[in-house]
Design a protein around this motif. Structure first.
Motif, PDB file in Angstrom:
ATOM      1  N   GLN A 104      38.521  50.438   5.154  1.00 64.74           N
ATOM      2  CA  GLN A 104      37.594  49.748   5.618  1.00 64.74           C
ATOM      3  C   GLN A 104      36.248  49.991   4.620  1.00 64.74           C
ATOM      4  O   GLN A 104      35.460  48.908   4.343  1.00 64.74           O
ATOM      5  CB  GLN A 104      36.858  50.395   6.838  1.00 64.74           C
ATOM      6  N   ALA A 105      36.237  51.154   3.987  1.00 65.73           N
ATOM      7  CA  ALA A 105      35.329  51.376   2.872  1.00 65.73           C
ATOM      8  C   ALA A 105      35.577  50.565   1.498  1.00 65.73           C
ATOM      9  O   ALA A 105      34.413  49.918   0.961  1.00 65.73           O
ATOM     10  CB  ALA A 105      35.639  52.735   2.381  1.00 65.73           C
ATOM     11  N   LEU A 106      36.725  50.319   1.012  1.00 68.23           N
ATOM     12  CA  LEU A 106      36.860  49.294   0.082  1.00 68.23           C
ATOM     13  C   LEU A 106      36.635  47.759   0.440  1.00 68.23           C
ATOM     14  O   LEU A 106      35.768  47.105  -0.252  1.00 68.23           O
ATOM     15  CB  LEU A 106      38.342  49.500  -0.327  1.00 68.23           C
ATOM     16  N   LYS A 107      36.960  47.621   1.513  1.00 63.62           N
ATOM     17  CA  LYS A 107      36.627  46.153   2.066  1.00 63.62           C
ATOM     18  C   LYS A 107      35.362  45.853   2.257  1.00 63.62           C
ATOM     19  O   LYS A 107      34.797  44.922   1.835  1.00 63.62           O
ATOM     20  CB  LYS A 107      37.467  45.957   3.476  1.00 63.62           C
ATOM     21  N   ALA A 108      34.441  46.845   2.845  1.00 64.16           N
ATOM     22  CA  ALA A 108      32.982  46.665   2.944  1.00 64.16           C
ATOM     23  C   ALA A 108      32.417  46.649   1.522  1.00 64.16           C
ATOM     24  O   ALA A 108      31.387  45.758   1.346  1.00 64.16           O
ATOM     25  CB  ALA A 108      32.251  47.714   3.852  1.00 64.16           C
ATOM     26  N   HIS A 109      32.884  47.337   0.479  1.00 62.37           N
ATOM     27  CA  HIS A 109      32.165  47.465  -0.750  1.00 62.37           C
ATOM     28  C   HIS A 109      32.352  46.074  -1.463  1.00 62.37           C
ATOM     29  O   HIS A 109      31.454  45.636  -1.955  1.00 62.37           O
ATOM     30  CB  HIS A 109      33.024  48.705  -1.404  1.00 62.37           C
ATOM     31  N   PHE A 110      33.567  45.370  -1.447  1.00 58.89           N
ATOM     32  CA  PHE A 110      33.790  44.093  -2.003  1.00 58.89           C
ATOM     33  C   PHE A 110      33.374  43.175  -1.478  1.00 58.89           C
ATOM     34  O   PHE A 110      33.085  41.891  -2.173  1.00 58.89           O
ATOM     35  CB  PHE A 110      35.133  44.171  -2.554  1.00 58.89           C
ATOM     36  N   ALA A 158      30.307  43.034   0.377  1.00 60.86           N
ATOM     37  CA  ALA A 158      29.057  43.183   0.517  1.00 60.86           C
ATOM     38  C   ALA A 158      28.376  42.120  -0.534  1.00 60.86           C
ATOM     39  O   ALA A 158      27.377  41.621  -0.252  1.00 60.86           O
ATOM     40  CB  ALA A 158      28.605  44.481   0.127  1.00 60.86           C
ATOM     41  N   GLU A 159      28.873  42.054  -1.518  1.00 64.45           N
ATOM     42  CA  GLU A 159      28.324  40.934  -2.435  1.00 64.45           C
ATOM     43  C   GLU A 159      29.327  40.291  -3.161  1.00 64.45           C
ATOM     44  O   GLU A 159      30.613  40.795  -3.222  1.00 64.45           O
ATOM     45  CB  GLU A 159      27.674  41.730  -3.771  1.00 64.45           C
ATOM     46  N   LYS A 160      29.051  38.958  -3.554  1.00 61.76           N
ATOM     47  CA  LYS A 160      30.153  37.963  -4.047  1.00 61.76           C
ATOM     48  C   LYS A 160      30.832  38.495  -5.400  1.00 61.76           C
ATOM     49  O   LYS A 160      31.933  38.532  -5.572  1.00 61.76           O
ATOM     50  CB  LYS A 160      29.536  36.634  -4.283  1.00 61.76           C
ATOM     51  N   GLU A 161      30.088  39.156  -6.267  1.00 55.58           N
ATOM     52  CA  GLU A 161      30.480  39.426  -7.652  1.00 55.58           C
ATOM     53  C   GLU A 161      30.432  40.710  -7.738  1.00 55.58           C
ATOM     54  O   GLU A 161      29.679  41.342  -8.606  1.00 55.58           O
ATOM     55  CB  GLU A 161      29.745  38.545  -8.575  1.00 55.58           C
ATOM     56  N   VAL A 162      31.094  41.662  -7.190  1.00 51.03           N
ATOM     57  CA  VAL A 162      31.065  43.255  -7.483  1.00 51.03           C
ATOM     58  C   VAL A 162      32.112  43.392  -8.416  1.00 51.03           C
ATOM     59  O   VAL A 162      33.303  43.032  -8.205  1.00 51.03           O
ATOM     60  CB  VAL A 162      31.550  44.032  -6.174  1.00 51.03           C
ATOM     61  N   PRO A 163      31.774  44.009  -9.569  1.00 52.72           N
ATOM     62  CA  PRO A 163      32.754  44.497 -10.418  1.00 52.72           C
ATOM     63  C   PRO A 163      33.759  45.597 -10.091  1.00 52.72           C
ATOM     64  O   PRO A 163      33.742  46.275  -9.275  1.00 52.72           O
ATOM     65  CB  PRO A 163      31.925  44.942 -11.496  1.00 52.72           C
ATOM     66  N   ARG A 164      35.144  45.369 -10.429  1.00 53.17           N
ATOM     67  CA  ARG A 164      36.281  46.095 -10.237  1.00 53.17           C
ATOM     68  C   ARG A 164      35.939  47.352 -10.906  1.00 53.17           C
ATOM     69  O   ARG A 164      35.182  47.562 -11.725  1.00 53.17           O
ATOM     70  CB  ARG A 164      37.305  45.383 -10.670  1.00 53.17           C
TER      71      ARG A 164
END
Length: 273
Positions: free
Chosen positions: A87-93, A95-101
């Motif tokens: 859930q934490a990883l899914k929400a992090h990525f 939240a915004e379209k272009e979150v850097p890896r």
């Protein structure tokens, strides 16, 4: 395997499981302080009140926006850790379209309450199964999710197993804890060998005999001091360690001294921080 150093000051996904004892709190603070901009730290424990206090302490102690800190309450058997991480990883990525890896990921398996005042030798099959679920099966499941997550593909990884060179020996009133620790140590050794080619590094770290280790109760309610369980006089003569000392020693091993994946390192191997 070659010796390895880790640069913690990178964009990192950090997972800390077991933050309810003083060592876990020190690990959370010192590791989060060093992470690079855009990092995410997920702190897991079954004690909700301790999580709230730690989260507040981190917000004050970090004084930076480099790291986003999330906390997650584990259930009694810690079986929901996988869902909390996902859930934490899914929400992090999302939240915004272009979150850097992330550039790297670090997972720390600390003992939580078991390191301080839990001392028991369950007699029923159900109690044994419940304890093994929490201390062995749950960390393995969390690791598998961490290794296989699509959000962490091709990301360099480090797994740290907080263990004990003492508790893997047979001790009175601690047969169950010793058994789980020995099994966990072997699992992490095997993990190091199997995952090395995929950029996964593994370290088992024994933090020493904590100054914060309290007297304990056996299954009959008798108070027992940890030193009463230790027969070797040379062990009793070793200095007690503060949580911050153990944490800084671990960080120094990772960043400066270097380590070999799959090996065990004990705080008492050297007193140089």
């Amino acid at each position: 395997m070659a010796a390895k150093r880790m640069d913690l000051n990178r964009r990192t996904f950090l997972v800390l499981s077991g933050s309810s004892n003083p060592l876990g709190q020190s690990l959370a603070l010192e590791f989060c302080r060093r992470l690079g901009t855009g990092s995410l730290a997920l702190i897991l424990d079954e004690n909700q009140e301790q999580l709230r206090q730690l989260e507040s302490h981190l917000l004050v102690g970090l004084k930076t926006e480099n790291v986003k800190v999330l906390t997650g309450k584990l259930d009694k058997g810690h079986s929901n850790g996988v869902q909390l991480m996902e859930q934490a990883l899914k929400a992090h990525f999302e939240a915004e379209k272009e979150v850097p890896r992330f550039e790297q990921s670090v997972i720390l398996h600390n003992e939580g309450q078991a390191a301080t005042h839990v001392l028991l030798e369950p007699q029923s099959t159900e109690d044994w199964k419940a304890y093994v679920q929490e201390q062995l099966y749950a960390p393995v499941a969390l690791n598998q999710m961490w290794l296989q997550s699509k959000y962490l593909e091709k990301v360099e990884k480090l797994a740290v197993n907080v263990t004990s060179s003492l508790m893997v020996r047979p001790l009175v009133h601690a047969g169950l804890l010793c058994s789980c620790k020995r099994a966990r140590d072997m699992y992490f050794r095997a993990m190091a060998a199997e995952e090395y080619r995929f950029g996964v590094h593994v370290l088992s770290f024994s933090p020493g005999l904590m100054a914060t280790h309290e007297s304990q109760c056996d299954v009959n309610g008798n108070r027992i001091d940890p030193t009463d369980l230790i027969a070797a006089k040379q062990v009793l003569q070793l200095p007690r360690i503060q949580p911050s000392q153990a944490t800084l020693k671990l960080i120094n091993i990772l960043e400066e001294i270097s380590f070999v994946s799959g090996h065990d390192v004990d705080y008492y191997d050297t007193f140089v921080l």
